[in-house]
Design a protein around this motif. Structure first.
Motif, short mmCIF file in Angstrom:
data_model
loop_
_atom_site.label_atom_id
_atom_site.label_comp_id
_atom_site.label_asym_id
_atom_site.label_seq_id
_atom_site.Cartn_x
_atom_site.Cartn_y
_atom_site.Cartn_z
N SER A 79 9.37 17.48 19.46
CA SER A 79 8.24 17.51 18.54
C SER A 79 8.73 17.68 17.10
N CYS B 60 -1.44 17.55 15.30
CA CYS B 60 -0.66 16.38 15.70
C CYS B 60 -1.13 15.12 14.98
N ARG C 116 3.98 14.76 20.57
CA ARG C 116 2.72 15.49 20.65
C ARG C 116 2.70 16.54 21.76
#
Length: 313
Positions: free
Chosen positions: A164, A92, A214
């Motif tokens: 995401s 991430c 994330r």
């Protein structure tokens, strides 16, 4: 006694502007993209997330970060910073390290004063905190109705996965565009050329944007705490501290390269001005390629929708 000569000052345009650029900019771009691809293929999320991330968080908090509930606002803000720091090397956050090269390159023609090196970090923090604070407030207001809490799936993709993919896909694409602009392959937008701080603020905003998509387990714990509290001050503070934790290692690395090497890195970069563009562009392309491939292409490969080479370890 010989007097040390100052490094030649090169304009910030060598960062994002009119050059000087490397002669083989295309080759530099290809090698950087291939490096990002290889990193994507060999990346081990279980090792980075659990062995490194969880160990760091457990050690700093003094208890099992995943198994111990967050007991209140103060505990939540501490957890936010620690989980951000623990997640420094997760997929991430890996693109954040692409900012180290532009930061160091921007200091190549500067006197190595500590206050001078803090200024670009301040610009990155300004962009980062603007995004993370706003998103923290949104999470506190909307609560558990956020897509991250939905378990519905379509073709194996949950709303959290889709979010995401969109968030990191945009971040990765922008990093790629910045990398090509730094190498002179693409024309740099006028506002980035006219305002030297603008690229740093933009990169900070991208780092803050990591929180939007994330899926890191420790982040989800903090996310749920902020969503359930419905306290906008807590949400803003928790998300801001999460982002600050994300860049601590990057900032320390930048300061070490700037101050602990006796100026050798700056002298090496300043010796051939095109090196600044080369290192900056390559770092951004590696980070952008990894982010885009890992969160958009490799995810589809893991679900069996497409084929993507992955080394499992």
């Amino acid at each position: 006694m010989a007097v040390a000569q100052e490094l030649p000052v090169h304009p910030q345009a060598s960062f994002f502007g009119a050059g000087p650029y490397p002669a083989r900019r295309g080759a530099v771009a290809v090698v950087a993209v291939l490096a990002g691809f290889v990193l994507t293929a060999i990346w081990s999320a279980p090792f980075v997330d659990s062995v490194i991330g969880d160990s760091v968080a457990n050690g700093l908090l003094g208890h099992d970060a995943k198994a111990t509930p967050i007991s209140g606002v103060l505990a939540g803000t501490l957890f936010a910073f620690v989980s951000g720091l623990a997640g420094s090397f997760t997929a991430c956050n890996i693109a954040a390290f692409g900012a180290v090269a532009p930061l160091v390159g921007g200091q190549a023609g500067e006197k190595r004063r500590f206050a001078t090196t803090l200024k670009p970090l301040g610009w990155i923090a300004a962009g980062m905190l603007t995004v993370s604070v706003v998103y923290g407030v949104i999470v506190a207001l909307v609560g558990t109705r956020m897509p991250q809490f939905s378990t519905a799936q379509a073709t194996g993709l949950s709303p959290r996965s889709v979010q995401s993919m969109i968030a990191f896909g945009v971040v990765g694409l922008v990093f790629l565009l910045l990398g090509m602009a730094a190498l002179g392959i693409l024309r740099t937008p006028a506002f980035l050329r006219r305002h030297p701080a603008a690229p740093l603020v933009l990169m900070g905003a991208l780092i803050g944007g990591f929180l939007i998509g994330r899926p890191y387990p420790l982040f989800r714990i903090m996310f749920r705490s902020a969503a359930e509290q419905h306290n906008v001050l807590y949400g803003a503070a928790a998300f801001a501290l999460q982002s600050v934790g994300n860049i601590v290692v990057m900032a320390v690395l930048f300061l070490l390269l700037t101050h602990a090497t006796g100026g050798r890195v700056q002298r090496w970069l300043a010796a051939k001005p095109a090196r600044i563009a080369t290192v900056t562009g390559a770092a951004l392309l590696v980070g952008g390629t990894f982010t885009l491939l890992y969160w958009d292409v490799r995810v589809l490969g893991r679900l069996g929708i497409i084929w993507f080479p992955m080394v499992n370890w």
